[in-house]
Motif scaffolding. Sequence first.
Motif, PDB file in Angstrom:
ATOM      1  N   LEU A   1       0.821  -1.211   0.000  1.00  0.00           N
ATOM      2  CA  LEU A   1       0.000   0.000   0.000  1.00  0.00           C
ATOM      3  C   LEU A   1       0.856   1.262   0.000  1.00  0.00           C
ATOM      4  O   LEU A   1       0.392   2.326  -0.424  1.00  0.00           O
ATOM      5  N   ALA A   2       2.099   1.142   0.486  1.00  0.00           N
ATOM      6  CA  ALA A   2       3.015   2.294   0.501  1.00  0.00           C
ATOM      7  C   ALA A   2       3.907   2.321  -0.727  1.00  0.00           C
ATOM      8  O   ALA A   2       4.828   3.145  -0.802  1.00  0.00           O
ATOM      9  N   ASN A   3       3.645   1.452  -1.682  1.00  0.00           N
ATOM     10  CA  ASN A   3       4.459   1.356  -2.889  1.00  0.00           C
ATOM     11  C   ASN A   3       3.758   2.094  -4.031  1.00  0.00           C
ATOM     12  O   ASN A   3       2.718   1.646  -4.512  1.00  0.00           O
ATOM     13  N   PRO A   4       4.303   3.210  -4.506  1.00  0.00           N
ATOM     14  CA  PRO A   4       3.617   3.954  -5.577  1.00  0.00           C
ATOM     15  C   PRO A   4       3.512   3.167  -6.882  1.00  0.00           C
ATOM     16  O   PRO A   4       2.586   3.383  -7.657  1.00  0.00           O
ATOM     17  N   VAL A   5       4.442   2.245  -7.115  1.00  0.00           N
ATOM     18  CA  VAL A   5       4.399   1.467  -8.359  1.00  0.00           C
ATOM     19  C   VAL A   5       3.127   0.634  -8.420  1.00  0.00           C
ATOM     20  O   VAL A   5       2.512   0.494  -9.474  1.00  0.00           O
ATOM     21  N   ARG A   6       2.740   0.082  -7.281  1.00  0.00           N
ATOM     22  CA  ARG A   6       1.525  -0.736  -7.261  1.00  0.00           C
ATOM     23  C   ARG A   6       0.316   0.072  -7.704  1.00  0.00           C
ATOM     24  O   ARG A   6      -0.462  -0.360  -8.564  1.00  0.00           O
ATOM     25  N   HIS A   7       0.128   1.243  -7.132  1.00  0.00           N
ATOM     26  CA  HIS A   7      -1.051   2.053  -7.447  1.00  0.00           C
ATOM     27  C   HIS A   7      -1.021   2.536  -8.895  1.00  0.00           C
ATOM     28  O   HIS A   7      -2.051   2.555  -9.578  1.00  0.00           O
ATOM     29  N   TYR A   8       0.165   2.895  -9.367  1.00  0.00           N
ATOM     30  CA  TYR A   8       0.252   3.400 -10.739  1.00  0.00           C
ATOM     31  C   TYR A   8      -0.029   2.292 -11.748  1.00  0.00           C
ATOM     32  O   TYR A   8      -0.685   2.524 -12.769  1.00  0.00           O
ATOM     33  N   ILE A   9       0.453   1.089 -11.489  1.00  0.00           N
ATOM     34  CA  ILE A   9       0.211  -0.018 -12.412  1.00  0.00           C
ATOM     35  C   ILE A   9      -1.276  -0.342 -12.483  1.00  0.00           C
ATOM     36  O   ILE A   9      -1.818  -0.633 -13.559  1.00  0.00           O
ATOM     37  N   VAL A  10      -1.961  -0.297 -11.345  1.00  0.00           N
ATOM     38  CA  VAL A  10      -3.416  -0.526 -11.349  1.00  0.00           C
ATOM     39  C   VAL A  10      -4.112   0.530 -12.207  1.00  0.00           C
ATOM     40  O   VAL A  10      -5.013   0.219 -13.007  1.00  0.00           O
ATOM     41  N   ILE A  11      -3.691   1.786 -12.049  1.00  0.00           N
ATOM     42  CA  ILE A  11      -4.304   2.871 -12.820  1.00  0.00           C
ATOM     43  C   ILE A  11      -4.041   2.693 -14.310  1.00  0.00           C
ATOM     44  O   ILE A  11      -4.961   2.794 -15.140  1.00  0.00           O
ATOM     45  N   VAL A  12      -2.792   2.410 -14.682  1.00  0.00           N
ATOM     46  CA  VAL A  12      -2.441   2.287 -16.097  1.00  0.00           C
ATOM     47  C   VAL A  12      -3.188   1.135 -16.754  1.00  0.00           C
ATOM     48  O   VAL A  12      -3.748   1.280 -17.846  1.00  0.00           O
ATOM     49  N   ARG A  13      -3.197  -0.025 -16.111  1.00  0.00           N
ATOM     50  CA  ARG A  13      -3.897  -1.175 -16.687  1.00  0.00           C
ATOM     51  C   ARG A  13      -5.393  -0.912 -16.798  1.00  0.00           C
ATOM     52  O   ARG A  13      -6.028  -1.305 -17.787  1.00  0.00           O
TER      53      ARG A  13
ATOM     54  N   PHE B   1      -5.375   7.191  -6.966  1.00  0.00           N
ATOM     55  CA  PHE B   1      -4.890   8.558  -7.149  1.00  0.00           C
ATOM     56  C   PHE B   1      -4.560   9.180  -5.804  1.00  0.00           C
ATOM     57  O   PHE B   1      -3.519   9.836  -5.640  1.00  0.00           O
ATOM     58  N   LEU B   2      -5.452   9.006  -4.834  1.00  0.00           N
ATOM     59  CA  LEU B   2      -5.227   9.571  -3.499  1.00  0.00           C
ATOM     60  C   LEU B   2      -3.971   8.977  -2.875  1.00  0.00           C
ATOM     61  O   LEU B   2      -3.165   9.704  -2.269  1.00  0.00           O
TER      62      LEU B   2
END
Length: 372
Positions: free
Chosen positions: A321-333, A349-350
């Motif tokens: 949850l503290a890894n920005p790569v995880r959130h960005y990959i979810v958004i991109v996909r 995004f938040l």
Amino acid sequence: MKFPAAAGRILEVMRKEFLQMFRDPRLSRIIFAAPLLQLLVFGYAVSTDVRETTTFVVDLDRSADSRSLLDALTASGYFRIVGRSDRPVDLAGALDHGRAILGVEIPPDFTERLRAGKGAPVQLVLDGTQSNTATVARGYAERIVAQFAERYLPRHPEGGVDLRERAWFNPELASRNYNVPAVVGTLLMLICLILTGLAVVREREMGTLEQLMVSPLRPGELIAGKTIPFAIIGLFDMVLVVALALLWFHVPFRGSFLLLVLASLAYILAALGMGLLISTISSTQQEAYMASILLFMPSILLSGFMFPVASMPSLFQWITLANPVRHYIVIVRSIFLKGAGFDALWPHFLALVLIGATVLVVASTRFRKSIA
């Protein structure tokens, strides 16, 4: 109209950074050529699709039905028969020596049991040392065998189950459509980490950082002048990689490009903050490079890019949850394949904004202390 003094000083630092980047041909190759090369490698080499899995066959029935089953396996394109025998021990030898990943053994009474509707067992033996390939190959083989068996099952008009499958968002289940968008996140993280970390440490090694500090520049202006150019480079690389994904790999894009840009900005700020933080703990460019790689690898492994987050232990799921790569990959996909909007993606995004703001504040504070 004249810019305020602070804005003018920031622009001068930015101009200096761009000049340094474009004067160094090696750095230019890293910025522009490396992302395209890495995307091509990932797009072609990183795939979970299984094709022409090496298969060894022991057909003890030797009937038209057993040959028909084997033809169904090979016609799918998922399996390629590399050896045949009438001895089960040869199948074990083929798996032991790595000549085959899948072994198929058809019993001698296969046709008799199949036509009698008693159930005809077919043994599948897989090389478990290649677990991912074996798991996918097993699913393909089980589906093909089940479809073959349906032609011989007695019909019962009064009942039965009609199973119809359909995959949403990625109908062909092509791993390239799933992997290529995620590569955008990995490339942006790597470029921002290395460029920011090396740029600041290079100034320290050359002794020019002290010269900048005795100038009218304030620490905040120096940080802005150092990081904004790399944010611009990151956005440019994002556009470059997305264009290659669409035009070369023909990955579907169903969402909003503006939403992708906004997510990329938040993500790049977080990556730049991490690079700035690395520069505060590194005294040489080698240290900064090694620290970037040490941070980059766990970020990718805990992002869901290669392995599903849901399959990780609970502790690591919380860490992601503290890894920005995880959130960005979810958004991109989601933007590429689902066409998802902000209403569905706002939690990620938040998270990106909170992570980016926190990292930038911590990194800026440490950077001011390190140059004080």
